[in-house]
Design a protein around this motif. Structure first.
Motif, mmCIF file in Angstrom:
data_model
loop_
_atom_site.group_PDB
_atom_site.id
_atom_site.type_symbol
_atom_site.label_atom_id
_atom_site.label_comp_id
_atom_site.label_asym_id
_atom_site.label_seq_id
_atom_site.Cartn_x
_atom_site.Cartn_y
_atom_site.Cartn_z
ATOM 1 N N LEU A 123 0.828 -1.210 0.000
ATOM 2 C CA LEU A 123 0.000 0.000 0.000
ATOM 3 C C LEU A 123 0.863 1.262 0.000
ATOM 4 O O LEU A 123 0.523 2.257 -0.637
ATOM 5 C CB LEU A 123 -0.947 -0.022 1.200
ATOM 6 C CG LEU A 123 -1.987 -1.152 1.149
ATOM 7 C CD1 LEU A 123 -2.712 -1.294 2.487
ATOM 8 C CD2 LEU A 123 -2.992 -0.923 0.027
ATOM 9 N N GLY A 124 2.004 1.203 0.676
ATOM 10 C CA GLY A 124 2.925 2.337 0.647
ATOM 11 C C GLY A 124 3.556 2.515 -0.723
ATOM 12 O O GLY A 124 3.773 3.646 -1.175
ATOM 13 N N SER A 141 -2.176 -2.478 6.015
ATOM 14 C CA SER A 141 -2.784 -1.228 6.468
ATOM 15 C C SER A 141 -2.160 -0.068 5.705
ATOM 16 O O SER A 141 -0.934 -0.016 5.559
ATOM 17 C CB SER A 141 -2.561 -1.034 7.966
ATOM 18 O OG SER A 141 -3.019 0.246 8.372
ATOM 19 N N PRO A 142 -2.979 0.886 5.222
ATOM 20 C CA PRO A 142 -2.442 2.021 4.487
ATOM 21 C C PRO A 142 -2.034 3.187 5.375
ATOM 22 O O PRO A 142 -1.328 4.093 4.932
ATOM 23 C CB PRO A 142 -3.623 2.434 3.606
ATOM 24 C CG PRO A 142 -4.819 2.117 4.446
ATOM 25 C CD PRO A 142 -4.454 0.885 5.232
ATOM 26 N N GLY A 143 -2.467 3.186 6.649
ATOM 27 C CA GLY A 143 -2.275 4.335 7.526
ATOM 28 C C GLY A 143 -0.974 4.280 8.304
ATOM 29 O O GLY A 143 -0.977 4.010 9.510
ATOM 30 N N TYR A 144 0.133 4.583 7.643
ATOM 31 C CA TYR A 144 1.450 4.498 8.274
ATOM 32 C C TYR A 144 1.563 5.391 9.514
ATOM 33 O O TYR A 144 2.057 4.964 10.561
ATOM 34 C CB TYR A 144 2.534 4.906 7.278
ATOM 35 C CG TYR A 144 2.901 3.875 6.246
ATOM 36 C CD1 TYR A 144 1.970 2.950 5.772
ATOM 37 C CD2 TYR A 144 4.184 3.829 5.723
ATOM 38 C CE1 TYR A 144 2.312 2.015 4.817
ATOM 39 C CE2 TYR A 144 4.541 2.894 4.757
ATOM 40 C CZ TYR A 144 3.606 1.997 4.304
ATOM 41 O OH TYR A 144 3.956 1.066 3.354
ATOM 42 N N VAL A 145 1.139 6.638 9.382
ATOM 43 C CA VAL A 145 1.305 7.600 10.474
ATOM 44 C C VAL A 145 0.521 7.173 11.706
ATOM 45 O O VAL A 145 1.051 7.139 12.824
ATOM 46 C CB VAL A 145 0.887 9.011 10.018
ATOM 47 C CG1 VAL A 145 0.810 9.961 11.208
ATOM 48 C CG2 VAL A 145 1.881 9.543 8.987
ATOM 49 N N GLN A 146 -0.737 6.820 11.508
ATOM 50 C CA GLN A 146 -1.551 6.391 12.641
ATOM 51 C C GLN A 146 -1.006 5.103 13.250
ATOM 52 O O GLN A 146 -0.998 4.932 14.476
ATOM 53 C CB GLN A 146 -3.008 6.179 12.205
ATOM 54 C CG GLN A 146 -3.962 5.909 13.360
ATOM 55 C CD GLN A 146 -3.913 6.995 14.426
ATOM 56 O OE1 GLN A 146 -4.036 8.178 14.130
ATOM 57 N NE2 GLN A 146 -3.704 6.606 15.676
ATOM 58 N N GLU A 177 5.145 10.022 6.375
ATOM 59 C CA GLU A 177 4.020 10.705 5.733
ATOM 60 C C GLU A 177 3.975 10.538 4.213
ATOM 61 O O GLU A 177 2.896 10.341 3.644
ATOM 62 C CB GLU A 177 4.024 12.189 6.113
ATOM 63 C CG GLU A 177 3.596 12.434 7.551
ATOM 64 C CD GLU A 177 3.622 13.911 7.928
ATOM 65 O OE1 GLU A 177 3.970 14.750 7.050
ATOM 66 O OE2 GLU A 177 3.297 14.230 9.090
ATOM 67 N N PRO A 178 5.121 10.598 3.502
ATOM 68 C CA PRO A 178 5.068 10.451 2.037
ATOM 69 C C PRO A 178 4.580 9.071 1.574
ATOM 70 O O PRO A 178 4.137 8.932 0.433
ATOM 71 C CB PRO A 178 6.523 10.680 1.594
ATOM 72 C CG PRO A 178 7.153 11.434 2.714
ATOM 73 C CD PRO A 178 6.488 10.935 3.956
ATOM 74 N N PHE A 179 4.649 8.073 2.462
ATOM 75 C CA PHE A 179 4.269 6.710 2.093
ATOM 76 C C PHE A 179 2.868 6.324 2.584
ATOM 77 O O PHE A 179 2.418 5.200 2.348
ATOM 78 C CB PHE A 179 5.291 5.710 2.686
ATOM 79 C CG PHE A 179 6.707 5.985 2.286
ATOM 80 C CD1 PHE A 179 7.202 5.542 1.064
ATOM 81 C CD2 PHE A 179 7.553 6.693 3.125
ATOM 82 C CE1 PHE A 179 8.506 5.806 0.693
ATOM 83 C CE2 PHE A 179 8.872 6.958 2.766
ATOM 84 C CZ PHE A 179 9.346 6.511 1.540
ATOM 85 N N LEU A 183 -3.048 9.610 3.306
ATOM 86 C CA LEU A 183 -2.727 11.027 3.103
ATOM 87 C C LEU A 183 -2.531 11.375 1.630
ATOM 88 O O LEU A 183 -2.422 12.551 1.288
ATOM 89 C CB LEU A 183 -1.455 11.397 3.884
ATOM 90 C CG LEU A 183 -1.471 11.138 5.390
ATOM 91 C CD1 LEU A 183 -0.127 11.501 6.007
ATOM 92 C CD2 LEU A 183 -2.600 11.916 6.068
ATOM 93 N N HIS A 184 -2.448 10.348 0.787
ATOM 94 C CA HIS A 184 -2.164 10.575 -0.640
ATOM 95 C C HIS A 184 -3.083 9.704 -1.508
ATOM 96 O O HIS A 184 -2.631 8.962 -2.369
ATOM 97 C CB HIS A 184 -0.695 10.251 -0.942
ATOM 98 C CG HIS A 184 0.270 11.049 -0.127
ATOM 99 N ND1 HIS A 184 0.562 12.372 -0.387
ATOM 100 C CD2 HIS A 184 0.993 10.717 0.974
ATOM 101 C CE1 HIS A 184 1.435 12.811 0.497
ATOM 102 N NE2 HIS A 184 1.712 11.831 1.342
#
Length: 255
Positions: A123-124, A141-146, A177-179, A183-184
């Motif tokens: 996903l990243g 999971s796509p939510g790296y930051v969380q 954040e870029p991955f 967010l993207h």
């Protein structure tokens, strides 16, 4: 006959799986990434089934795993989780470029998939590479930051002394954040994307990934068949047989 070759490309150990009749032909291509503390050999059944469909598959070894072991214990390896993920994303390009240069891959028919850590990596990778035509995330999971914030909070609450200052932890979060696909979302570009996740997963929580899926459904309004989420109400952190064959069908249809 499906053959399995051990190779090392740019110091990355991998297994190369392909139907023998297509060994030297230009084919669709899938890079399949294994999970945390797992190894490339553990996903040979996916590769075999894909190879039977005429798809060339590679199973790369992630950093600090298998042949690339750093002799870290589980705690030490956990502290390097995101370094492993980001490194794997970067290495996907290296591996893709190698097989294209060898004239073995159709550059317009490339897929990426993985289980758990491999699904997270997949996903990243969608945030970085528009050459990925189709993707499958199994328990990812796509939510790296969380996810990293939850991990850090959990470690702190359990009394683990982190070898990071508050500033360093903030830098780690910023670096992811870029991955972070949440967010993207524009990076998806309506590419075929399949999720599989067990509702009882105690390792990678089901709810945040399913919530993300629901939020991106409108983005696929013109091509709803290109986005799918398979839930298993009884499964924990193990892909069912249905999930395995759903992945194979997905790449057969979209590559």
């Amino acid at each position: 006959m499906v053959i399995v070759e051990k190779q090392i490309v740019a110091n990355i150990p991998l297994l190369h799986i392909v139907d023998e009749s297509l060994l030297h032909e230009k084919t669709p291509f899938v890079m399949f990434i294994h999970g945390f503390t797992s190894g490339k050999e553990n996903n040979l059944h996916y590769a075999y089934l894909l190879a039977e469909k005429g798809i060339r598959v590679i199973l790369p070894e992630a950093l600090y795993h298998g042949e690339r072991t750093g002799n870290y214990d589980i705690k030490q390896l956990s502290m390097r989780f995101w370094k492993i993920v980001v490194n794997e994303i970067k290495e996907l390009k290296t591996l893709k470029d190698y097989f294209i240069e060898k004239q073995l891959v159709d550059p317009k028919r490339i897929g990426v998939a993985g289980t758990s850590m491999g699904g997270i990596t997949t996903l990243g990778a969608l945030t970085q590479y528009d050459w990925i035509k189709a993707a499958v995330s199994l328990m990812g999971s796509p939510g790296y930051v969380q996810m990293v914030k939850t991990q850090l909070n959990s470690l702190q609450q359990s009394g683990v002394e982190l070898p990071l200052t508050s500033e360093e932890m903030e830098q780690q979060v910023k670096g992811l954040e870029p991955f972070d696909l949440t967010l993207h979302r524009d990076k998806l570009q309506n590419r075929p994307l399949l999720f599989w996740h067990g509702e009882k997963d105690p390792v990678v929580p089901f709810a945040p990934t399913y919530q993300f899926y629901k939020e991106i459904v409108p983005m696929y309004e013109e091509n709803p068949h290109m986005l799918k989420f398979i839930t298993d109400p009884l499964a924990d952190h193990k892909v069912s047989r249905e999930g395995v064959y759903a992945l194979v069908d997905w790449f057969e249809n979209y590559l």
